[in-house]
Every structure is written in structure tokens, then in C-alpha cells.
Scaffold this motif. Structure first.
Motif, mmCIF file in Angstrom:
data_model
loop_
_atom_site.group_PDB
_atom_site.id
_atom_site.type_symbol
_atom_site.label_atom_id
_atom_site.label_comp_id
_atom_site.label_asym_id
_atom_site.label_seq_id
_atom_site.Cartn_x
_atom_site.Cartn_y
_atom_site.Cartn_z
ATOM 1 N N VAL A 92 0.776 -1.119 0.057
ATOM 2 C CA VAL A 92 -0.061 -0.009 0.231
ATOM 3 C C VAL A 92 0.929 1.152 0.155
ATOM 4 C CG1 VAL A 92 -1.778 1.414 1.395
ATOM 5 C CG2 VAL A 92 -1.858 -1.174 1.210
ATOM 6 N N VAL A 93 0.505 2.208 -0.864
ATOM 7 C CA VAL A 93 1.495 3.348 -0.835
ATOM 8 C C VAL A 93 0.526 4.814 -0.768
ATOM 9 C CG1 VAL A 93 3.136 2.440 -2.370
ATOM 10 C CG2 VAL A 93 1.204 3.838 -3.356
ATOM 11 N N TYR A 94 1.062 5.877 -0.196
ATOM 12 C CA TYR A 94 0.321 6.972 -0.068
ATOM 13 C C TYR A 94 1.201 8.027 -0.906
ATOM 14 C CZ TYR A 94 -0.793 11.576 1.330
ATOM 15 O OH TYR A 94 -1.319 12.843 1.248
ATOM 16 N N LEU A 95 0.580 8.500 -1.763
ATOM 17 C CA LEU A 95 1.390 9.579 -2.675
ATOM 18 C C LEU A 95 0.761 10.931 -2.561
ATOM 19 C CD1 LEU A 95 1.758 7.117 -5.972
ATOM 20 C CD2 LEU A 95 3.556 7.361 -4.072
ATOM 21 N N ASP A 96 1.508 11.940 -2.860
ATOM 22 C CA ASP A 96 0.992 13.211 -2.820
ATOM 23 C C ASP A 96 2.031 13.951 -3.910
ATOM 24 O OD1 ASP A 96 0.637 16.216 -0.705
ATOM 25 O OD2 ASP A 96 0.067 15.922 -2.817
ATOM 26 N N GLY A 97 1.784 14.157 -5.042
ATOM 27 C CA GLY A 97 2.389 14.659 -6.050
ATOM 28 C C GLY A 97 1.858 16.055 -6.789
ATOM 29 N N GLY A 98 1.130 16.628 -6.045
ATOM 30 C CA GLY A 98 0.278 17.945 -6.526
ATOM 31 C C GLY A 98 -0.470 17.449 -7.610
ATOM 32 N N ASN A 99 -0.353 18.064 -8.701
ATOM 33 C CA ASN A 99 -1.041 17.970 -9.847
ATOM 34 C C ASN A 99 -0.590 16.878 -10.936
ATOM 35 O OD1 ASN A 99 -2.388 20.575 -9.494
ATOM 36 N ND2 ASN A 99 -1.083 21.771 -10.907
ATOM 37 N N ARG A 100 0.408 16.223 -10.400
ATOM 38 C CA ARG A 100 1.050 14.847 -10.929
ATOM 39 C C ARG A 100 -0.048 13.749 -11.172
ATOM 40 N NH1 ARG A 100 6.112 13.232 -9.479
ATOM 41 N NH2 ARG A 100 6.022 14.096 -7.310
ATOM 42 N N TYR A 101 -0.696 13.419 -10.046
ATOM 43 C CA TYR A 101 -1.356 12.468 -9.768
ATOM 44 C C TYR A 101 -2.276 12.801 -8.636
ATOM 45 C CZ TYR A 101 3.032 11.028 -7.571
ATOM 46 O OH TYR A 101 3.997 10.871 -7.035
ATOM 47 N N ASP A 102 -3.540 11.892 -8.646
ATOM 48 C CA ASP A 102 -4.589 12.021 -7.411
ATOM 49 C C ASP A 102 -3.609 11.594 -5.955
ATOM 50 O OD1 ASP A 102 -7.525 10.358 -6.576
ATOM 51 O OD2 ASP A 102 -6.963 12.410 -6.570
ATOM 52 N N GLU A 103 -3.863 12.607 -5.173
ATOM 53 C CA GLU A 103 -3.334 12.280 -3.781
ATOM 54 C C GLU A 103 -4.281 11.264 -3.078
ATOM 55 O OE1 GLU A 103 -4.334 15.117 -1.132
ATOM 56 O OE2 GLU A 103 -3.410 14.167 0.571
ATOM 57 N N PRO B 154 -8.521 -0.506 -12.982
ATOM 58 C CA PRO B 154 -9.668 0.535 -12.729
ATOM 59 C C PRO B 154 -9.249 2.114 -12.785
ATOM 60 C CG PRO B 154 -8.883 -0.354 -10.786
ATOM 61 C CD PRO B 154 -7.920 -1.181 -12.215
ATOM 62 N N ILE B 155 -10.045 2.818 -13.435
ATOM 63 C CA ILE B 155 -9.676 4.370 -13.685
ATOM 64 C C ILE B 155 -10.632 5.452 -12.936
ATOM 65 C CG2 ILE B 155 -9.157 6.175 -15.155
ATOM 66 C CD1 ILE B 155 -8.332 3.921 -17.297
ATOM 67 N N SER B 156 -10.190 5.819 -12.173
ATOM 68 C CA SER B 156 -11.145 6.737 -11.024
ATOM 69 C C SER B 156 -11.496 8.061 -11.898
ATOM 70 C CB SER B 156 -10.511 7.116 -9.943
ATOM 71 O OG SER B 156 -9.355 8.183 -10.005
ATOM 72 N N LYS B 157 -12.528 8.727 -11.403
ATOM 73 C CA LYS B 157 -13.012 9.984 -12.039
ATOM 74 C C LYS B 157 -11.932 10.896 -11.948
ATOM 75 C CE LYS B 157 -17.049 12.445 -12.519
ATOM 76 N NZ LYS B 157 -18.678 12.582 -12.465
ATOM 77 N N GLU B 158 -11.091 10.948 -10.871
ATOM 78 C CA GLU B 158 -10.144 12.065 -10.607
ATOM 79 C C GLU B 158 -9.106 11.764 -11.874
ATOM 80 O OE1 GLU B 158 -12.245 11.735 -7.167
ATOM 81 O OE2 GLU B 158 -11.373 10.288 -8.171
ATOM 82 N N GLN B 159 -8.591 10.617 -11.931
ATOM 83 C CA GLN B 159 -7.683 10.083 -12.926
ATOM 84 C C GLN B 159 -8.072 10.648 -14.363
ATOM 85 O OE1 GLN B 159 -4.350 8.614 -12.644
ATOM 86 N NE2 GLN B 159 -4.368 9.467 -14.759
ATOM 87 N N THR B 160 -9.473 10.309 -14.586
ATOM 88 C CA THR B 160 -10.010 10.699 -15.704
ATOM 89 C C THR B 160 -9.779 12.150 -16.054
ATOM 90 O OG1 THR B 160 -11.672 9.100 -15.656
ATOM 91 C CG2 THR B 160 -12.194 10.895 -17.082
ATOM 92 N N GLN B 161 -10.041 13.078 -15.083
ATOM 93 C CA GLN B 161 -10.045 14.325 -14.962
ATOM 94 C C GLN B 161 -8.437 14.803 -15.200
ATOM 95 O OE1 GLN B 161 -12.438 16.014 -12.013
ATOM 96 N NE2 GLN B 161 -14.317 16.076 -13.402
ATOM 97 N N ILE B 162 -7.515 14.158 -14.592
ATOM 98 C CA ILE B 162 -6.093 14.672 -14.824
ATOM 99 C C ILE B 162 -5.807 14.307 -16.284
ATOM 100 C CG2 ILE B 162 -3.837 13.550 -14.257
ATOM 101 C CD1 ILE B 162 -4.611 13.249 -11.422
ATOM 102 N N LEU B 163 -6.241 13.326 -17.128
ATOM 103 C CA LEU B 163 -5.997 13.041 -18.333
ATOM 104 C C LEU B 163 -6.734 13.987 -19.471
ATOM 105 C CD1 LEU B 163 -5.481 9.273 -18.265
ATOM 106 C CD2 LEU B 163 -3.549 11.155 -18.626
ATOM 107 N N TYR B 164 -8.030 14.230 -19.120
ATOM 108 C CA TYR B 164 -8.896 14.868 -19.838
ATOM 109 C C TYR B 164 -8.984 16.467 -19.696
ATOM 110 C CZ TYR B 164 -10.957 10.867 -22.667
ATOM 111 O OH TYR B 164 -10.948 9.910 -23.402
#
Lengths: 94, 260
Positions: free
Chosen positions: B86-97, B190-200
Motif C-alpha cells: 500500500v502506498v500514499y502519494l502526494d504529487g500535487g497536480n501530477r497524480y491523485d493524492e 480501474p480508472i477513477s474519475k479523478e484520474q479521468t480528469q487529470i488526463l482529459y
């Protein structure tokens, strides 16, 4: 970490010293032909990608010897000339 | 401790400092049960990107450079091993925190010989087809604080890092020729809505999906060499399901075929 079990199905348990220890560095550089940080990277890739597990790190030479003696099938490394009572140390020659 | 020197790149300045801590399970020589182990890492950095919204929208110094991970492995018997991270990531705008399950799989040792190893991994697996894809979030395993975005685009991280499905891995070691590693994987992510918005973009109201992802790779490291050569192929299908009302994007299907 490319062989995990012996032909007789006995698990190979690997004990090593921390990478800052001179014995580990010498073993890595001169016997394995790898700089210690590269060996660490290989083990970290196994550990953090789910592909496998890294060797077990013990803190001293005596702890390493004790660990190998206590675990059938285990391997480790000792300094040239180390004599362990009643045990045979296999020399690795390049 | 890693220091990243100030790098000038097309008028964009990066300054990042990362402090990382590696946590390992303490090993006791007297124990005879070495079937389980736990590992972890904590990394916190400061990053300043001038002239780009790569990390944040205002371009100020940011602490959005956090990578924390915890994994465990348990050897059930000589054939099967369970492992998860399990990981916790915070990369700002780079990916979903936030937290995510990096991998959770059953490692089945299908065949073991002196120079051959065949494994099947079932469950959520990591993408190990690229040089750093399997360990991209672990700071002491990569050569730079941020990986080259031309290959390891962080906006695509949650999709590219792995999938749910199965992997077949065949490894062969030869004293004469070196080490060979062959991987083939099949799964979906699985692709989340947040991930969708990062790409689109934030205006995407629908949801992206991954219906098909097959990858294969072959790596060769010559004997007594630090060099490693590899070839990786990818075939993946994605789709976008638009929301009926007010969505600026249409329903689409995309196919990616890549050769590395």
C-alpha cells in the motif's frame, strides 16, 4: 535471487550484512562483480514490486554466522580464512 | 538523502530535495521462521517548479512530494507466496493524492530449477515491463527524484503502474550468456474519475475505462556486464463514457500500441 530453492526443495535463506559494512562491499564488488548500491537496487526492485524478497540483513559478522548455522539451507559470507569450529566453509574463487 | 541540483529545462526550473527513510523488518538470527517480512519507506521532499503547473498552479515552493509505502510478504509454502503493498502519494497536480493498493497478489512458483524460474502472479500486479515502472514511487530505487516524463508520465501513473489480472514470468540464468527475463501480462486497470480528469481535464464529467491491456517484455543482461538490453510491447484499449448532460467530451475508444 534467481534461485530460491535447492534441487531437494530446501529453501535457500540468504543472510547479508548492511551495505555499509566493508565485508559486504568487498563481497559485492569482488565476488559478485557488482557495486553495492547496484546490488541494493536489485533487491529493492524485488522487494517493492512484488516479484520476490530481499536477503535478510543482520548487523554483525558473528550474527551472520549464527544465522546461517541456525537455519538449514541458509547461505552467507565470511572473510577469507575464517574458521568456524566443526563446520566447512566453502571458498568462492573467481 | 538525495539532492537534486537546480536544472534549467526550457525556462522551467526544478529544485527538489527529498529526504527518504527506508524501513526494514529487523532480522533475528535465532528465529527459524523466515516466511514473512515487512518493508516500508517514507520520503518527503520540497519542490519548486518555476514557469509550469507541473506540481501546483501557483508555482510556489511546495511540499507536494510525498511517497510512503508499506509492504508485506508471506510464504505459504514452497509454491505459493502472498504479497501486497500500500502506498500514499502526494504529487500535487501530477497524480491523485491519496492511498492506493500498489499490488496484492499470489505468487505461484510454477517451476524451479537451477537456472530456470517460472512464476505466475495473480491479482493486482505491478508493471515490470519497463526499467523503472515497477519501482517508480520508491525514491532510492530510481536515478532521479522525478523520472523522465517522456516515458514515465506521472499523469498516467495510476494507469501505467500495474493492472488486475495475471503475469507469467520466465527467468533463465546462464554462466555463459547471462540473465534472461521474459514477462507477459494481461489485465485491466480501474480508472477513477479523478484520474479521468487529470488526463482529459476538469471539464470531463464522464469516466474513462481500460478494457484491455496486454504487455510483454524480454530483457537480457550479458554475463559479467552492467548493461541490460530489453524490448517491451504494449497493446491497450481505453474508452470514455460521456455523461449524458453537459459533458464536453464524446464517447471515444482508443487503442495504444507501443514498442520500447
Amino acid at each position: 535471487m534467481r534461485q530460491l530453492y535447492r534441487p531437494n526443495k530446501q529453501k535457500i535463506i540468504v543472510f547479508v550484512l548492511p551495505s555499509v559494512k566493508a565485508l559486504h562491499q568487498g563481497f559485492s564488488k569482488y565476488k559478485l562483480g557488482l557495486l553495492p548500491y547496484k546490488l541494493d537496487r536489485i533487491w529493492h526492485k524485488l522487494t517493492y514490486s512484488g516479484l520476490g524478497t530481499a536477503p535478510i540483513v543482520v548487523q554483525s559478522r558473528q550474527a551472520l554466522i549464527d544465522a546461517v548455522l541456525a537455519n538449514p539451507g541458509a547461505i552467507g559470507y565470511v572473510e577469507d580464512g575464517t574458521n568456524i569450529k566443526d563446520k566447512y566453509v566453502i571458498p568462492i574463487k573467481n | 538523502m538525495l539532492f537534486q541540483l537546480k536544472i534549467k529545462l526550457a525556462k522551467t526550473y526544478f529544485l527538489a530535495v527529498v529526504f527518504s527513510l527506508l524501513i526494514n523488518e529487523a532480522s533475528v538470527a535465532q528465529t527459524t521462521n523466515h516466511d514473512s517480512c515487512i518493508h516500508g519507506f517514507i520520503a518527503q521532499g520540497l519542490i519548486n517548479v518555476d514557469g509550469s503547473d507541473f506540481v501546483n498552479n501557483d508555482g510556489d515552493l511546495s511540499a507536494e512530494l510525498t511517497e510512503v509505502g508499506l509492504n508485506g510478504s508471506y510464504q505459504l509454502n514452497s509454491l505459493f507466496r502472498l504479497t501486497s503493498q500500500v502506498v500514499y502519494l502526494d504529487g500535487g497536480n501530477r497524480y491523485d493524492e491519496g492511498f492506493r493498493v500498489d499490488y496484492a497478489l499470489l505468487d505461484w512458483s510454477l517451476y524451479q530449477a537451477e537456472t530456470w524460474e517460472v512464476n505466475v502472479y495473480l491479482g493486482r500486479f505491478k508493471n515490470n515491463h519497463w526499467l523503472y515502472s515497477g519501482k517508480r514511487d520508491v525514491p532510492f530505487t530510481r536515478p532521479s527524484i522525478i523520472l523522465p516524463q517522456s516515458i514515465y508520465f506521472d499523469g498516467f501513473r495510476d494507469i501505467a503502474v500495474g493492472a488486475d489480472g495475471a503475469v507469467l514470468k520466465i527467468s533463465h540464468s546462464s554462466d555463459l550468456l547471462g540473465d534472461f527475463d521474459f514477462n507477459v501480462s494481461s489485465g485491466t486497470t480501474p480508472i477513477s474519475k479523478e484520474q479521468t480528469q487529470i488526463l482529459y481535464s476538469e471539464q470531463a464529467l464522464g469516466k474513462m475505462s481500460n478494457s484491455h491491456d496486454v504487455q510483454t517484455s524480454l530483457y537480457w543482461q550479458p554475463a559479467n556486464s552492467s548493461w541490460r538490453f530489453g524490448l517491451a510491447l504494449l497493446d491497450a484499449d481505453f474508452g470514455y463514457e460521456a455523461q449524458e448532460q453537459g459533458d464536453r467530451f464524446f464517447e471515444t475508444k482508443m487503442t495504444f500500441n507501443e514498442l520500447w
